[in-house]
Design a protein around this motif. Structure first.
Motif, mmCIF file in Angstrom:
data_model
loop_
_atom_site.group_PDB
_atom_site.id
_atom_site.type_symbol
_atom_site.label_atom_id
_atom_site.label_comp_id
_atom_site.label_asym_id
_atom_site.label_seq_id
_atom_site.Cartn_x
_atom_site.Cartn_y
_atom_site.Cartn_z
ATOM 1 N N ALA A 119 -21.587 -8.702 -37.691
ATOM 2 C CA ALA A 119 -22.128 -8.945 -36.348
ATOM 3 C C ALA A 119 -21.116 -8.639 -35.253
ATOM 4 O O ALA A 119 -21.493 -8.491 -34.082
ATOM 5 N N GLU A 120 -19.825 -8.535 -35.619
ATOM 6 C CA GLU A 120 -18.786 -8.246 -34.623
ATOM 7 C C GLU A 120 -18.496 -6.761 -34.480
ATOM 8 O O GLU A 120 -17.859 -6.346 -33.499
ATOM 9 N N ARG A 121 -18.939 -5.953 -35.429
ATOM 10 C CA ARG A 121 -18.619 -4.524 -35.367
ATOM 11 C C ARG A 121 -19.177 -3.828 -34.135
ATOM 12 O O ARG A 121 -18.500 -2.949 -33.578
ATOM 13 N N PRO A 122 -20.396 -4.150 -33.672
ATOM 14 C CA PRO A 122 -20.874 -3.464 -32.466
ATOM 15 C C PRO A 122 -19.935 -3.636 -31.267
ATOM 16 O O PRO A 122 -19.708 -2.675 -30.520
ATOM 17 N N ALA A 123 -19.364 -4.823 -31.074
ATOM 18 C CA ALA A 123 -18.431 -5.025 -29.966
ATOM 19 C C ALA A 123 -17.160 -4.207 -30.173
ATOM 20 O O ALA A 123 -16.617 -3.617 -29.219
ATOM 21 N N LEU A 124 -16.670 -4.159 -31.401
ATOM 22 C CA LEU A 124 -15.492 -3.362 -31.708
ATOM 23 C C LEU A 124 -15.741 -1.887 -31.400
ATOM 24 O O LEU A 124 -14.951 -1.240 -30.689
ATOM 25 N N PHE A 125 -16.846 -1.344 -31.914
ATOM 26 C CA PHE A 125 -17.115 0.080 -31.737
ATOM 27 C C PHE A 125 -17.460 0.413 -30.292
ATOM 28 O O PHE A 125 -17.112 1.493 -29.804
ATOM 29 N N ALA A 126 -18.130 -0.489 -29.597
ATOM 30 C CA ALA A 126 -18.420 -0.254 -28.188
ATOM 31 C C ALA A 126 -17.132 -0.177 -27.377
ATOM 32 O O ALA A 126 -17.004 0.631 -26.449
ATOM 33 N N GLY A 127 -16.145 -1.010 -27.737
ATOM 34 C CA GLY A 127 -14.865 -0.971 -27.045
ATOM 35 C C GLY A 127 -14.113 0.321 -27.293
ATOM 36 O O GLY A 127 -13.490 0.874 -26.378
ATOM 37 N N VAL A 128 -14.154 0.819 -28.534
ATOM 38 C CA VAL A 128 -13.512 2.095 -28.829
ATOM 39 C C VAL A 128 -14.214 3.227 -28.084
ATOM 40 O O VAL A 128 -13.564 4.116 -27.515
ATOM 41 N N PHE A 129 -15.538 3.192 -28.067
ATOM 42 C CA PHE A 129 -16.301 4.211 -27.339
ATOM 43 C C PHE A 129 -15.889 4.223 -25.866
ATOM 44 O O PHE A 129 -15.660 5.287 -25.277
ATOM 45 N N ARG A 130 -15.790 3.058 -25.275
ATOM 46 C CA ARG A 130 -15.407 2.937 -23.862
ATOM 47 C C ARG A 130 -13.971 3.430 -23.633
ATOM 48 O O ARG A 130 -13.658 4.029 -22.604
ATOM 49 N N ALA A 131 -13.101 3.206 -24.610
ATOM 50 C CA ALA A 131 -11.696 3.581 -24.444
ATOM 51 C C ALA A 131 -11.464 5.085 -24.521
ATOM 52 O O ALA A 131 -10.468 5.590 -23.997
ATOM 53 N N LEU A 132 -12.375 5.808 -25.174
ATOM 54 C CA LEU A 132 -12.204 7.250 -25.341
ATOM 55 C C LEU A 132 -12.684 8.028 -24.128
ATOM 56 O O LEU A 132 -13.641 7.642 -23.452
ATOM 57 N N ARG A 133 -12.016 9.142 -23.873
ATOM 58 C CA ARG A 133 -12.504 10.088 -22.881
ATOM 59 C C ARG A 133 -13.714 10.837 -23.448
ATOM 60 O O ARG A 133 -13.898 10.891 -24.662
ATOM 61 N N PRO A 134 -14.546 11.434 -22.609
ATOM 62 C CA PRO A 134 -15.655 12.239 -23.134
ATOM 63 C C PRO A 134 -15.142 13.315 -24.094
ATOM 64 O O PRO A 134 -14.169 14.008 -23.805
ATOM 65 N N ARG A 187 -21.457 3.746 -40.416
ATOM 66 C CA ARG A 187 -22.026 4.909 -39.721
ATOM 67 C C ARG A 187 -23.165 4.485 -38.792
ATOM 68 O O ARG A 187 -23.267 4.969 -37.650
ATOM 69 N N ASP A 188 -24.017 3.594 -39.256
ATOM 70 C CA ASP A 188 -25.132 3.133 -38.424
ATOM 71 C C ASP A 188 -24.643 2.407 -37.180
ATOM 72 O O ASP A 188 -25.170 2.612 -36.077
ATOM 73 N N ASP A 189 -23.620 1.564 -37.338
ATOM 74 C CA ASP A 189 -23.099 0.823 -36.191
ATOM 75 C C ASP A 189 -22.408 1.753 -35.193
ATOM 76 O O ASP A 189 -22.495 1.552 -33.977
ATOM 77 N N LEU A 190 -21.711 2.753 -35.693
ATOM 78 C CA LEU A 190 -21.083 3.721 -34.797
ATOM 79 C C LEU A 190 -22.136 4.509 -34.019
ATOM 80 O O LEU A 190 -22.003 4.716 -32.804
ATOM 81 N N ALA A 191 -23.178 4.948 -34.710
ATOM 82 C CA ALA A 191 -24.244 5.690 -34.032
ATOM 83 C C ALA A 191 -24.932 4.829 -32.980
ATOM 84 O O ALA A 191 -25.251 5.305 -31.882
ATOM 85 N N ALA A 192 -25.136 3.554 -33.279
ATOM 86 C CA ALA A 192 -25.766 2.648 -32.322
ATOM 87 C C ALA A 192 -24.897 2.440 -31.091
ATOM 88 O O ALA A 192 -25.408 2.110 -30.012
ATOM 89 N N SER A 193 -23.588 2.639 -31.239
ATOM 90 C CA SER A 193 -22.669 2.497 -30.110
ATOM 91 C C SER A 193 -22.576 3.762 -29.273
ATOM 92 O O SER A 193 -21.869 3.775 -28.262
ATOM 93 N N GLY A 194 -23.248 4.827 -29.689
ATOM 94 C CA GLY A 194 -23.283 6.050 -28.900
ATOM 95 C C GLY A 194 -22.547 7.223 -29.499
ATOM 96 O O GLY A 194 -22.577 8.319 -28.936
ATOM 97 N N PHE A 195 -21.881 7.022 -30.632
ATOM 98 C CA PHE A 195 -21.112 8.097 -31.252
ATOM 99 C C PHE A 195 -22.019 9.066 -32.010
ATOM 100 O O PHE A 195 -23.061 8.693 -32.530
ATOM 101 N N THR A 196 -21.567 10.305 -32.100
ATOM 102 C CA THR A 196 -22.106 11.272 -33.049
ATOM 103 C C THR A 196 -21.213 11.233 -34.275
ATOM 104 O O THR A 196 -19.997 11.454 -34.172
#
Length: 222
Positions: A119-134, A187-196
């Motif tokens: 249940a904590e992975r979405p917050a982790l992956f969302a933070g990494v997504f936010r930290a990365l440049r496009p 993989r599913d959690d990463l995709a849900a956070s916006g990653f390809t």
């Protein structure tokens, strides 16, 4: 003492000897990851998520042309990383609330997913997504599922059951599970956070009996 502590304090206690334990990511995994990432670079700024004592610097340093940053919530682990790699930047923060935005081109993480409940992975992956440049990339190696006939399968199952019993009976909890971060779920959690998300094999780490790779490298692109 570590086993009866919180995750943070437990790693503060373990920090002075962490690099001499089996919990430190082996150089073979670090080198295989670097080899797989090299054709995709060079990169600008690099981030090691849940950096521990800074082993991920072995991957980031030759690939990144700009500053490397490590983030962890254990002050003890960061102190060891700072001593070993004084040229990098070391930030104390909770990986579930990373304090960065559009700052990095490559992020990596090694051996840390078991410290996060599903249940904590979405917050982790969302933070990494936010930290990365496009266009930025998040890379993390994940082992293939162990066959039920393997001794390691039963050893890890026993460890996870013991940890669940410990956390049911003792506070604060120490979150460390080996069987909660399977490839498909990650993989599913990463995709849900916006990653390809794609996955490439790490052949240098060997094959399973069925011929498949023992490890794959998950590549999540922003």
């Amino acid at each position: 003492m570590q086993a009866l502590s919180s995750v943070e304090h437990g790693y503060d206690l373990l920090a002075p000897k962490f690099d001499h334990t089996p919990f430190r990511t082996p150089d073979g995994i670090l080198d295989a990851t670097a080899d797989a990432l090299r054709p995709l670079g060079p990169f600008g700024r690099g981030l090691d998520v849940c950096c521990g004592t800074g082993a991920g610097t072995r991957v980031l340093a030759p690939l990144c042309q700009e500053r490397i940053t490590g983030v962890d919530f254990s002050a003890g682990m960061l102190a060891r990383a700072r001593d070993a790699h004084p040229d990098a930047e070391w930030v104390r923060a909770d990986a579930r609330a990373l304090p960065f935005a559009d700052a990095f081109d490559l992020a990596v993480s090694f051996g840390a997913l078991g410290h996060f409940l599903p249940a904590e992975r979405p917050a982790l992956f969302a933070g990494v997504f936010r930290a990365l440049r496009p266009g930025g990339l998040f890379a993390l190696p994940i082992g293939a599922p162990l066959p039920i006939t393997s001794g390691s399968y039963w050893a890890l199952l026993g460890f996870d059951l013991a940890m669940r019993a410990r956390n049911a009976l003792w506070r604060p909890p120490f979150v460390m599970y080996y069987r909660t971060c399977g490839l498909d779920a990650v993989r599913d959690d990463l995709a849900a956070s916006g990653f390809t998300v794609t996955t490439v094999p790490l052949p240098a780490l060997g094959q399973r009996e069925d011929g498949g790779p023992r490890y794959g490298l998950v590549l999540a692109r922003k």
